[in-house]
Write an enzyme that holds these catalytic residues in place. Structure first.
Site, PDB file in Angstrom:
ATOM      1  N   ALA A  13       0.816  -1.228   0.000  1.00  0.00           N
ATOM      2  CA  ALA A  13       0.000   0.000   0.000  1.00  0.00           C
ATOM      3  C   ALA A  13       0.844   1.269   0.000  1.00  0.00           C
ATOM      4  O   ALA A  13       0.337   2.357   0.241  1.00  0.00           O
ATOM      5  CB  ALA A  13      -0.953  -0.005   1.188  1.00  0.00           C
ATOM      6  N   ASN A  90      -2.941  -7.138  -2.056  1.00  0.00           N
ATOM      7  CA  ASN A  90      -2.716  -6.304  -3.248  1.00  0.00           C
ATOM      8  C   ASN A  90      -1.280  -6.366  -3.759  1.00  0.00           C
ATOM      9  O   ASN A  90      -1.051  -6.214  -4.962  1.00  0.00           O
ATOM     10  CB  ASN A  90      -3.092  -4.846  -2.911  1.00  0.00           C
ATOM     11  CG  ASN A  90      -2.548  -3.867  -3.922  1.00  0.00           C
ATOM     12  OD1 ASN A  90      -3.113  -3.708  -5.004  1.00  0.00           O
ATOM     13  ND2 ASN A  90      -1.429  -3.214  -3.600  1.00  0.00           N
ATOM     14  N   TYR A 155       3.270 -14.271 -14.552  1.00  0.00           N
ATOM     15  CA  TYR A 155       2.284 -13.367 -13.939  1.00  0.00           C
ATOM     16  C   TYR A 155       0.856 -13.907 -14.147  1.00  0.00           C
ATOM     17  O   TYR A 155       0.039 -13.915 -13.221  1.00  0.00           O
ATOM     18  CB  TYR A 155       2.444 -11.991 -14.580  1.00  0.00           C
ATOM     19  CG  TYR A 155       1.586 -10.891 -14.001  1.00  0.00           C
ATOM     20  CD1 TYR A 155       1.870 -10.317 -12.760  1.00  0.00           C
ATOM     21  CD2 TYR A 155       0.493 -10.391 -14.716  1.00  0.00           C
ATOM     22  CE1 TYR A 155       1.086  -9.289 -12.253  1.00  0.00           C
ATOM     23  CE2 TYR A 155      -0.291  -9.366 -14.210  1.00  0.00           C
ATOM     24  CZ  TYR A 155       0.016  -8.816 -12.981  1.00  0.00           C
ATOM     25  OH  TYR A 155      -0.767  -7.797 -12.479  1.00  0.00           O
TER      26      TYR A 155
HETATM   27  P1  NAP Z   1       3.025  -0.926  -7.941  1.00  0.00           P
HETATM   28  O1  NAP Z   1       2.718   0.512  -8.212  1.00  0.00           O
HETATM   29  O2  NAP Z   1       4.281  -1.506  -8.510  1.00  0.00           O
HETATM   30  O3  NAP Z   1       3.018  -1.159  -6.355  1.00  0.00           O
HETATM   31  C1  NAP Z   1       3.283  -2.423  -5.859  1.00  0.00           C
HETATM   32  C2  NAP Z   1       3.200  -2.418  -4.357  1.00  0.00           C
HETATM   33  O4  NAP Z   1       3.450  -3.755  -3.905  1.00  0.00           O
HETATM   34  C3  NAP Z   1       4.233  -1.531  -3.692  1.00  0.00           C
HETATM   35  O5  NAP Z   1       3.640  -0.918  -2.572  1.00  0.00           O
HETATM   36  C4  NAP Z   1       5.306  -2.517  -3.238  1.00  0.00           C
HETATM   37  O6  NAP Z   1       5.960  -2.094  -2.050  1.00  0.00           O
HETATM   38  C5  NAP Z   1       4.465  -3.730  -2.920  1.00  0.00           C
HETATM   39  N1  NAP Z   1       5.167  -5.003  -2.954  1.00  0.00           N
HETATM   40  C6  NAP Z   1       5.686  -5.656  -4.019  1.00  0.00           C
HETATM   41  N2  NAP Z   1       6.208  -6.822  -3.622  1.00  0.00           N
HETATM   42  C7  NAP Z   1       6.049  -6.890  -2.273  1.00  0.00           C
HETATM   43  C8  NAP Z   1       6.369  -7.839  -1.294  1.00  0.00           C
HETATM   44  N3  NAP Z   1       7.017  -8.983  -1.602  1.00  0.00           N
HETATM   45  N4  NAP Z   1       6.015  -7.597  -0.008  1.00  0.00           N
HETATM   46  C9  NAP Z   1       5.372  -6.444   0.333  1.00  0.00           C
HETATM   47  N5  NAP Z   1       5.028  -5.509  -0.572  1.00  0.00           N
HETATM   48  C10 NAP Z   1       5.370  -5.727  -1.853  1.00  0.00           C
HETATM   49  O7  NAP Z   1       1.861  -1.880  -8.443  1.00  0.00           O
HETATM   50  P2  NAP Z   1       0.327  -1.565  -8.832  1.00  0.00           P
HETATM   51  O8  NAP Z   1       0.283  -1.261 -10.267  1.00  0.00           O
HETATM   52  O9  NAP Z   1      -0.249  -0.609  -7.866  1.00  0.00           O
HETATM   53  O10 NAP Z   1      -0.294  -3.009  -8.630  1.00  0.00           O
HETATM   54  C11 NAP Z   1      -0.943  -3.398  -7.424  1.00  0.00           C
HETATM   55  C12 NAP Z   1      -1.605  -4.761  -7.658  1.00  0.00           C
HETATM   56  O11 NAP Z   1      -2.540  -4.648  -8.726  1.00  0.00           O
HETATM   57  C13 NAP Z   1      -0.619  -5.861  -8.060  1.00  0.00           C
HETATM   58  O12 NAP Z   1      -0.992  -7.075  -7.469  1.00  0.00           O
HETATM   59  C14 NAP Z   1      -0.788  -5.929  -9.568  1.00  0.00           C
HETATM   60  O13 NAP Z   1      -0.468  -7.206 -10.070  1.00  0.00           O
HETATM   61  C15 NAP Z   1      -2.267  -5.626  -9.704  1.00  0.00           C
HETATM   62  N6  NAP Z   1      -2.635  -5.118 -11.018  1.00  0.00           N
HETATM   63  C16 NAP Z   1      -2.149  -3.943 -11.477  1.00  0.00           C
HETATM   64  C17 NAP Z   1      -2.537  -3.478 -12.734  1.00  0.00           C
HETATM   65  C18 NAP Z   1      -2.064  -2.179 -13.306  1.00  0.00           C
HETATM   66  O14 NAP Z   1      -2.423  -1.880 -14.464  1.00  0.00           O
HETATM   67  N7  NAP Z   1      -1.292  -1.370 -12.593  1.00  0.00           N
HETATM   68  C19 NAP Z   1      -3.403  -4.247 -13.507  1.00  0.00           C
HETATM   69  C20 NAP Z   1      -3.879  -5.451 -13.005  1.00  0.00           C
HETATM   70  C21 NAP Z   1      -3.500  -5.873 -11.746  1.00  0.00           C
HETATM   71  P3  NAP Z   1       7.444  -1.466  -2.036  1.00  0.00           P
HETATM   72  O15 NAP Z   1       7.515  -0.506  -3.181  1.00  0.00           O
HETATM   73  O16 NAP Z   1       7.567  -0.846  -0.697  1.00  0.00           O
HETATM   74  O17 NAP Z   1       8.364  -2.627  -2.245  1.00  0.00           O
END
Ligand code: NAP
Length: 247
Positions: A13, A90, A155
């Site tokens: 988050a 998430n 993925y």
């Molecule tokens: P993001 O901007 O890259 O943010 C990812 C978040 O996950 C960051 O807060 C990161 O924390 C945290 N994280 C990653 N690996 C972690 C771990 N091992 N333990 C704890 N925290 C972890 O990603 P997002 O685009 O917001 O995506 C959020 C979710 O939505 C994901 O599951 C992604 O697959 C899904 N999603 C996204 C999209 C899209 O278009 N963006 C589409 C479909 C699904 P730190 O930075 O502190 O490491």
């Protein structure tokens, strides 16, 4: 929206969709536990944003794929709040490569970060929430988990597995009034999608019936509904938030 529960843990988050979910849930009066792995400054900014709008939040650092760290975090939360009402799994990563070049470790690394982590979170949440005969969990999957995507076999497997796993948890949790649902975002404007080249992005947008990328708040609104009492008869369901890209 009505929430009988008191607190929520949102993993990943510190930014992106997770940060928006945390802020929207904070606006409904839930105490929000903001999980992050490395970005402490960003996580604290999310907490500050929630508190400056009159909400209550705490930051908690752990790696969602490391069982011992998750168990410690659940203990901190229950020691502090006496239980956990809601969980949003998430946190997630990508590590894209064509399958013919993908090494086993690159496949497994994404499975561990996205799917094993959600399994550990769901299992520990079910144990805790069963005690109160109340709880709701939302897992953030992806459009790619439903229709696949070139370059994302790891993925897609993690996110598709998350959907089937959530339905299985929904069966196991139902008799204890613990619900499990899934949100599958499409193409949302975050750092995960910002790294894509403009021509690839434009090609995606051409295929989105609503003609634009999604906003994290639009995903958060679906999550809030699935956690809330307003969805009390919904479990094992998938809500697509993708502008019509996949229907
Ligand atoms: P993001 O901007 O890259 O943010 C990812 C978040 O996950 C960051 O807060 C990161 O924390 C945290 N994280 C990653 N690996 C972690 C771990 N091992 N333990 C704890 N925290 C972890 O990603 P997002 O685009 O917001 O995506 C959020 C979710 O939505 C994901 O599951 C992604 O697959 C899904 N999603 C996204 C999209 C899209 O278009 N963006 C589409 C479909 C699904 P730190 O930075 O502190 O490491």
């Amino acid at each position: 929206m009505k929430f009988s529960g008191k607190n929520v843990l949102v993993t990943g988050a510190s930014k992106g969709i997770g940060a928006d979910i945390a802020k929207v849930l904070g606006s409904y009066g839930l105490k929000v536990w903001i999980n992050y792995r490395s970005n402490q400054d960003l996580a604290i900014k999310v907490k500050d944003d929630i508190e400056s709008s009159g909400g209550v939040a705490s930051v908690i650092s752990f790696d969602v794929s490391r069982e011992s760290e998750v168990l410690d975090a659940f203990k901190v939360i229950t020691d502090c709040d006496g239980g956990l009402s809601y969980l949003v799994n998430n946190a997630g990563i990508t590590n894209d490569k064509l399958a013919i070049r993908m090494k086993n470790e690159e496949f497994l690394n994404v499975i561990e970060s996205n799917l094993l982590s959600a399994f550990i979170g769901c299992r520990e949440a079910l144990k805790l929430m069963s005690k109160n005969r109340f709880g709701s969990v939302v897992n953030i999957s992806s459009i790619v988990g439903e229709r696949g995507n070139a370059g994302q076999t790891n993925y897609a497997a993690s996110k598709g597995g998350m959907i089937a796993m959530s339905k299985s948890f929904a069966y196991e949790g139902a008799s204890r009034n613990v619900r499990f649902n899934v949100v599958t975002p499409g193409f949302i404007d975050t750092s995960m999608t910002a790294s894509l080249k403009d021509d690839i992005k434009d090609a995606y947008i051409k295929n989105i019936p609503l003609g634009r990328l999604g906003d994290g708040v639009e995903v958060a609104n679906a999550v809030a509904f699935l956690l809330s009492d307003n969805s009390s008869y919904i479990t094992g369901e998938v809500i697509r938030v993708n502008g019509g890209l996949y229907m």
